[in-house]
Design an enzyme around this catalytic site. Sequence first.
Site, PDB file in Angstrom:
ATOM      1  N   LYS A 154      -8.811   4.892 -28.693  1.00  0.00           N
ATOM      2  CA  LYS A 154      -9.665   3.715 -28.835  1.00  0.00           C
ATOM      3  C   LYS A 154     -10.081   3.082 -27.506  1.00  0.00           C
ATOM      4  O   LYS A 154     -10.879   2.161 -27.472  1.00  0.00           O
ATOM      5  CB  LYS A 154      -8.951   2.648 -29.690  1.00  0.00           C
ATOM      6  CG  LYS A 154      -8.614   3.114 -31.090  1.00  0.00           C
ATOM      7  CD  LYS A 154      -9.890   3.449 -31.870  1.00  0.00           C
ATOM      8  CE  LYS A 154      -9.560   3.993 -33.244  1.00  0.00           C
ATOM      9  NZ  LYS A 154     -10.565   4.946 -33.736  1.00  0.00           N
ATOM     10  N   HIS A 158      -5.771 -10.195  -5.346  1.00  0.00           N
ATOM     11  CA  HIS A 158      -4.484 -10.618  -4.772  1.00  0.00           C
ATOM     12  C   HIS A 158      -3.404 -10.915  -5.815  1.00  0.00           C
ATOM     13  O   HIS A 158      -2.257 -11.180  -5.430  1.00  0.00           O
ATOM     14  CB  HIS A 158      -4.696 -11.821  -3.849  1.00  0.00           C
ATOM     15  CG  HIS A 158      -5.403 -11.439  -2.573  1.00  0.00           C
ATOM     16  ND1 HIS A 158      -6.753 -11.208  -2.516  1.00  0.00           N
ATOM     17  CD2 HIS A 158      -4.927 -11.204  -1.322  1.00  0.00           C
ATOM     18  CE1 HIS A 158      -7.093 -10.869  -1.269  1.00  0.00           C
ATOM     19  NE2 HIS A 158      -6.001 -10.861  -0.529  1.00  0.00           N
ATOM     20  N   ASP A 179       0.807  -1.228   0.000  1.00  0.00           N
ATOM     21  CA  ASP A 179       0.000   0.000   0.000  1.00  0.00           C
ATOM     22  C   ASP A 179       0.841   1.279   0.000  1.00  0.00           C
ATOM     23  O   ASP A 179       0.338   2.351  -0.344  1.00  0.00           O
ATOM     24  CB  ASP A 179      -0.920   0.024   1.233  1.00  0.00           C
ATOM     25  CG  ASP A 179      -1.841  -1.188   1.297  1.00  0.00           C
ATOM     26  OD1 ASP A 179      -2.119  -1.774   0.234  1.00  0.00           O
ATOM     27  OD2 ASP A 179      -2.267  -1.552   2.407  1.00  0.00           O
TER      28      ASP A 179
HETATM   29  O1  F6P Z   1      -2.339  -4.099   3.302  1.00  0.00           O
HETATM   30  C1  F6P Z   1      -2.135  -4.868   2.171  1.00  0.00           C
HETATM   31  C2  F6P Z   1      -3.448  -5.285   1.552  1.00  0.00           C
HETATM   32  O2  F6P Z   1      -3.166  -6.031   0.402  1.00  0.00           O
HETATM   33  C3  F6P Z   1      -4.427  -4.140   1.253  1.00  0.00           C
HETATM   34  O3  F6P Z   1      -4.120  -3.487   0.056  1.00  0.00           O
HETATM   35  C4  F6P Z   1      -5.729  -4.887   1.222  1.00  0.00           C
HETATM   36  O4  F6P Z   1      -6.801  -4.031   1.539  1.00  0.00           O
HETATM   37  C5  F6P Z   1      -5.546  -5.937   2.279  1.00  0.00           C
HETATM   38  O5  F6P Z   1      -4.160  -6.122   2.455  1.00  0.00           O
HETATM   39  C6  F6P Z   1      -6.171  -7.270   1.947  1.00  0.00           C
HETATM   40  O6  F6P Z   1      -5.939  -8.119   3.007  1.00  0.00           O
HETATM   41  P1  F6P Z   1      -6.314  -9.666   3.025  1.00  0.00           P
HETATM   42  O7  F6P Z   1      -5.349 -10.383   2.137  1.00  0.00           O
HETATM   43  O8  F6P Z   1      -6.176 -10.052   4.451  1.00  0.00           O
HETATM   44  O9  F6P Z   1      -7.704  -9.756   2.493  1.00  0.00           O
END
Ligand code: F6P
Length: 318
Positions: A213, A248, A126
């Site tokens: 485009k 992810h 982040d």
């Molecule tokens: O803090 C890192 C992060 O990937 C954030 O961007 C996201 O909101 C959060 O963790 C997601 O967490 P988890 O993998 O526990 O759902």
Amino acid sequence: MNLAILTSGGDAPGMNAAIRGFVRRGLADGHTVFGIPRGFEGLIHAEPHTMTAASVANILMTGGTILKTSRFLDFHQVSIREMALDSLKRWQIDAVAVLGGNGSLAGANTLSESGFPIVGIPASIDNDIAGTDYSLGFDTAVNNIVSSIDKIRDTASSHERIFVVQVMGNRSGNLAIAAGLACGAEAIIIPEQSSDYASIEQRLLQTYARGKKHSFVIVAEGAGEAKTVAEELAQRTGREAKWAVLGHTQRGGPPTSHDRILAALFADKAVDLLTEGKGGFMVSLCSGSITSIPLVNVIHGQNQTLFHWQRLAELLAR
Ligand code: F6P
């Protein structure tokens, strides 16, 4: 000394490189180095294991964390933290390095305030941590987003569509802004500013009027959902708008060379601090130099935002 390292919170590419750096630098200085599994939870429910140079072989180039991680909300309880301190005493650990984001660094600060020597290493895709220009994993996540958007662009362009892409970032827009600048996004929607849909609509229509485009809007997860934004923009512009949530995929994969190098430099500084008996600090990158900042300033500080990049990104996409 008996040094230990743990990883906490969301994993970030570069954590393994930092573990490797910490272990090998610590061993080179004559310390014994332990790994504590599963973050702060491991201080209560796990046992540390001795780490050797061989135990961190072939991890420099891998994402995730070999030590495993957790979000351990019970750590807010004083009684749990006391149990953690008891474990560290029982295991004869002299000092600990904690790799993680804001929540983990706050946990590290509370242990440090109890008098235990601890240093933080900023690691979060982040890039929302005060006191450092970059946290580990951010550069890799931006590159992951760029690579996904480059692929989406082919199909967006073929169908002449608007594409709204939702990225992570928790409550920060920094990841969205950096990705937007790197991808040439027409608009970037972030939680720190209210979104002006009328202005985004105008920008998108001008884009098509100029013969482009496709167009991209990046929305930070803290600002809203890609689906809702796509529906709003489709209705306003009368054009087809598709959406994608990268999820992810942003957080995995091999760390970039930038994250690997930063991991080595952070780990090196962390061992320096602990060897000198300086607990209560986070290692940081500040205007190109590796330095350290009191943990208390990190957790009460304001992270540097990349707002100035947002204006440039939107200007260059015109
Ligand atoms: O803090 C890192 C992060 O990937 C954030 O961007 C996201 O909101 C959060 O963790 C997601 O967490 P988890 O993998 O526990 O759902």
